[in-house]
Write an enzyme that holds these catalytic residues in place. Structure first.
Site, PDB file in Angstrom:
ATOM      1  N   SER A  79      55.803  72.095  49.935  1.00 56.31           N
ATOM      2  CA  SER A  79      54.783  71.818  50.941  1.00 56.31           C
ATOM      3  C   SER A  79      55.434  71.231  52.173  1.00 56.31           C
ATOM      4  O   SER A  79      56.639  70.953  52.195  1.00 56.31           O
ATOM      5  CB  SER A  79      53.746  70.830  50.388  1.00 56.31           C
ATOM      6  OG  SER A  79      54.320  69.532  50.241  1.00 56.31           O
ATOM      7  N   LYS A  80      54.643  71.028  53.221  1.00 58.42           N
ATOM      8  CA  LYS A  80      55.161  70.468  54.475  1.00 58.42           C
ATOM      9  C   LYS A  80      55.747  69.078  54.266  1.00 58.42           C
ATOM     10  O   LYS A  80      56.617  68.648  55.020  1.00 58.42           O
ATOM     11  CB  LYS A  80      54.056  70.435  55.518  1.00 58.42           C
ATOM     12  CG  LYS A  80      53.612  71.817  55.989  1.00 58.42           C
ATOM     13  CD  LYS A  80      52.538  71.730  57.050  1.00 58.42           C
ATOM     14  CE  LYS A  80      52.126  73.132  57.515  1.00 58.42           C
ATOM     15  NZ  LYS A  80      51.056  73.067  58.535  1.00 58.42           N
ATOM     16  N   ARG A  81      55.285  68.381  53.242  1.00 58.38           N
ATOM     17  CA  ARG A  81      55.804  67.046  52.976  1.00 58.38           C
ATOM     18  C   ARG A  81      57.261  67.073  52.523  1.00 58.38           C
ATOM     19  O   ARG A  81      57.949  66.054  52.552  1.00 58.38           O
ATOM     20  CB  ARG A  81      54.942  66.362  51.900  1.00 58.38           C
ATOM     21  CG  ARG A  81      53.574  65.927  52.399  1.00 58.38           C
ATOM     22  CD  ARG A  81      52.718  65.396  51.265  1.00 58.38           C
ATOM     23  NE  ARG A  81      52.390  66.456  50.309  1.00 58.38           N
ATOM     24  CZ  ARG A  81      51.651  66.267  49.232  1.00 58.38           C
ATOM     25  NH1 ARG A  81      51.168  65.075  48.971  1.00 58.38           N
ATOM     26  NH2 ARG A  81      51.398  67.274  48.412  1.00 58.38           N
ATOM     27  N   ASP A  82      57.730  68.242  52.109  1.00 58.59           N
ATOM     28  CA  ASP A  82      59.120  68.377  51.676  1.00 58.59           C
ATOM     29  C   ASP A  82      60.070  68.583  52.843  1.00 58.59           C
ATOM     30  O   ASP A  82      61.276  68.745  52.660  1.00 58.59           O
ATOM     31  CB  ASP A  82      59.255  69.550  50.698  1.00 58.59           C
ATOM     32  CG  ASP A  82      58.515  69.295  49.403  1.00 58.59           C
ATOM     33  OD1 ASP A  82      58.813  68.286  48.744  1.00 58.59           O
ATOM     34  OD2 ASP A  82      57.613  70.083  49.068  1.00 58.59           O
ATOM     35  N   GLY A  83      59.549  68.595  54.058  1.00 57.97           N
ATOM     36  CA  GLY A  83      60.397  68.792  55.226  1.00 57.97           C
ATOM     37  C   GLY A  83      60.030  70.068  55.953  1.00 57.97           C
ATOM     38  O   GLY A  83      58.882  70.505  55.928  1.00 57.97           O
TER      39      GLY A  83
END
Length: 491
Positions: A259-263
Site C-alpha cells: 500500500s501507499k504506507r509502504d512508501g
C-alpha cells in the site's frame, strides 16, 4: 487459440499508476509482443465518481516512459474504437447488450431503493476481520413485464442486474490456476448497468474484450472471484471465453498487501526519486516471474524475448526496495557518463557544490557508487567544504598511521605541494610527486596517501583518491586544507 494474440491494458483514470497496474500493463504487453501480437490501450472511465482530472494524461505519459507502446488506443485509433468507455456509453453500446440479456432471461431490471438494499447488508467475520456484505435477494426478478414497463414509464430509477443461478456450480479455467469451480450460491446478481446509465466495470470489460477481439485477459488474482460471473456473461451471449492470466498479489516484505504506507508505490513516485524507467520496468517484470537463464538485468526487448506467461508464479511477490535500489545502481553503472550526468547527477551536484569545479568529472566518480540521486550529496559534500572531523581519523592500523606520523607527513609535503604551479595540479603530476616522496622516505603508499586524503576531504571514504581530489580543488584550496589539517593536528 490459433488466432493472433490480442491483449489490452484497461486502466481507470483515477490517479497515478501503481506498480500493480504497471505489472498488469507490462505482462499484457509482453504476452502480445512475445508472439508478435497486438497490445491495446483502453481507458475505462465509467466510474465517474472516482475520475481524477489529468489522470488520463498520466497513463499516457507513464506508458510512454516505460516503453509500452500500444498498437491501438484512444490517442492513435484503431479498427475497434472508440477506445474510451464513456464514448462507447454515448453510442448506447452497453445498454444494447444489457437489453439483449434481459430478452434472454439472463438479466433483469431492479428498482429496489437504497433503503431496501441497505436492509440486505449483513456482517460476516469477527473482530478486525468483520466486514459487511450484501447479497441481492432477486426481489425484482419476479416483477411482471407489465410492472417493469410501468416503472420505466414512470421514470423510476433502476439498475440492470445479471441473473445468476442460485444452485449448481460454475467452472472456469485460468492459465496459472487451472480449473476453478465455485458454488453458484456465492454468485451475487451483480449490477451490469448502474442507475446513471453507465455500465459497471465488470460488464463493460466483458463486452469490450469481446468486441475488441481480446484473446488473453491479464489482471490481478483479486479478480478470480469475479471470473465465474464473467464466464456466465460470455456463455449467455454465446461468445468465446478469452484465456485468463491472474497474476499473484504484490506484498511488502512483511507479506502484507502493498500500500501507499509502504512508501513509493507508483511509477511517477519512483521516477521522481531517481529510479530509471528501465529499472522500474525490469524490476516489476520480476514480481511474479523469473527468466529461465536467471539473469535478472534485462532490457524490455530482452524481457519480451524471454517472457513465458505460463511460468508466472502463483505465490505472492514481495516488493523488495533494497533489490530495487541494487538494480537501479546496476543500470546507473551501464549508463553513458554524459547521460548519467545530464539525467541524474547534474541537479544534485549543482545543489551540493558551490565551488567552480568540474562537475562532469565528479559525476563520473560517483556514477558507479550510488543507487539513487539522494546518495550523492554525502559522497561529494567535502568538495564544498571540509566537514568537522576528529583527529582520530588519521589513525589507521592498516596504513600504520597515527596523528603524529600524519602531522610529519603533511608538514613535509606542504612545501613540496606549494612549489608546484597551478598548471601542474593535475592527477598525474600530483601522483608522481607523492610517489617520489614515498620512494624517498621508503614508506608504503597508504602511509602518505591516507593522511593527505583526510586532510583535503575530512573523510575516510571518498569517491576518488587523494590526488584526484587535489586536482579538482586546485592548488590554492589544496594548500589551504593542508594548512588547516596541520593546525588541527598541532592543537
Amino acid at each position: 487459440m490459433s488466432q493472433k494474440i490480442r491483449t489490452r491494458y484497461a486502466p481507470s483514470p483515477t490517479g497515478r499508476m501503481h506498480v500493480g497496474n504497471l505489472r498488469t500493463a507490462l505482462y499484457a504487453y509482453l504476452i502480445a509482443k512475445h508472439e508478435q501480437g497486438d497490445f491495446l490501450l483502453r481507458i475505462e472511465d465509467t466510474d465517474q465518481e472516482r475520475f481524477v482530472e489529468g489522470a488520463t494524461e498520466i497513463i499516457y505519459r507513464t506508458m510512454q516512459e516505460a516503453g509500452l507502446a500500444h498498437d491501438e488506443g484512444p490517442d492513435i485509433g484503431g479498427p475497434v474504437g472508440p477506445y474510451v468507455q464513456s464514448e462507447r456509453v454515448q453510442a448506447g453500446l452497453y445498454m444494447q447488450y444489457a437489453k439483449e440479456l434481459i430478452d434472454k432471461g439472463e438479466a433483469y431490471y431492479c428498482f429496489c431503493t437504497p433503503e431496501r438494499l441497505a436492509g440486505l447488508k449483513q456482517t460476516v467475520g469477527e473482530g478486525e476481520e468483520a466486514h459487511e456484505i450484501s447479497i441481492y435477494d432477486k426481489h425484482c426478478l419476479s416483477l411482471s413485464r407489465e410492472e417493469v414497463e410501468a416503472n420505466l414509464a414512470a421514470g423510476k430509477p433502476y439498475v440492470i442486474r445479471q441473473n445468476n443461478p442460485a444452485e449448481g456450480t460454475t467452472t472456469f479455467h485460468d492459465v496459472l490456476y487451472g480449473n476453478i469451480t465455485v458454488d453458484n450460491a456465492e454468485l451475487d446478481d451483480m449490477i451490469l448497468i448502474k442507475s446513471d446509465g453507465y455500465p459497471t466495470y465488470n460488464f463493460a470489460n466483458v463486452v469490450d474484450d469481446h468486441l475488441m477481439g481480446i484473446t488473453h485477459v491479464v489482471r490481478g488474482n483479486e479478480y478470480i472471484s469475479s471470473s465465474p460471473k464473467y464466464n456466465r456473461l460470455y456463455d449467455a451471449f454465446g461468445w468465446e471465453v478469452p484465456q485468463y492470466v491472474h497474476c499473484p498479489l504484490i506484498t511488502n516484505m512483511e507479506h502484507k498487501k502493498l500500500s501507499k504506507r509502504d512508501g513509493d508505490t507508483s511509477f511517477e513516485d519512483l521516477a521522481t526519486h531517481g529510479y530509471l524507467p528501465e529499472t522500474i520496468v525490469n524490476f516489476v517484470a520480476l514480481l511474479g516471474w523469473s527468466p529461465e537463464d536467471n539473469e535478472e538485468i534485462k532490457s524490455l526487448e530482452e524481457l519480451t524475448a524471454a517472457f513465458d506467461y505460463h511460468k508466472i508464479s502463483k505465490s505472492p511477490a514481495a516488493f523488495d526496495y533494497e533489490k530495487l535500489k541494487w538494480m537501479n545502481g546496476e543500470y546507473y553503472k551501464k549508463m553513458d557518463p554524459a547521460q548519467f550526468y545530464a539525467r541524474i547527477a547534474r541537479p544534485v551536484l549543482e545543489a551540493s557544490i558551490h565551488r567552480k569545479l568540474d562537475l562532469v568529472q565528479i559525476s563520473a566518480m560517483v556514477q558507479t557508487r550510488v543507487s539513487l540521486p539522494e546518495e550523492i550529496p554525502a559522497l561529494v559534500d567535502f568538495f564544498d567544504a571540509v566537514p568537522d572531523y576528529e583527529t582520530a581519523l588519521y589513525a589507521n592500523k592498516k596504513m600504520k598511521t597515527d596523528a603524529a606520523s600524519s602531522l610529519t607527513v603533511l608538514k613535509e609535503l606542504r612545501p613540496i605541494l606549494a612549489q608546484l604551479p597551478e598548471s601542474s595540479y593535475d592527477n598525474d603530476t600530483l601522483y608522481a610527486t607523492l610517489q617520489r616522496y614515498i620512494t624517498e622516505k621508503e614508506v608504503k603508499n597508504g602511509y602518505v596517501l591516507w593522511p593527505i586524503r583526510i586532510a583535503v576531504s575530512g573523510k575516510a571514504m571518498t569517491p576518488c583518491g587523494a590526488t584526484e581530489i587535489m586536482a579538482l580543488l586546485g592548488r590554492e584550496e589544496t594548500l589551504t586544507r593542508v594548512d588547516a589539517a596541520i593546525s588541527k593536528l598541532e592543537e
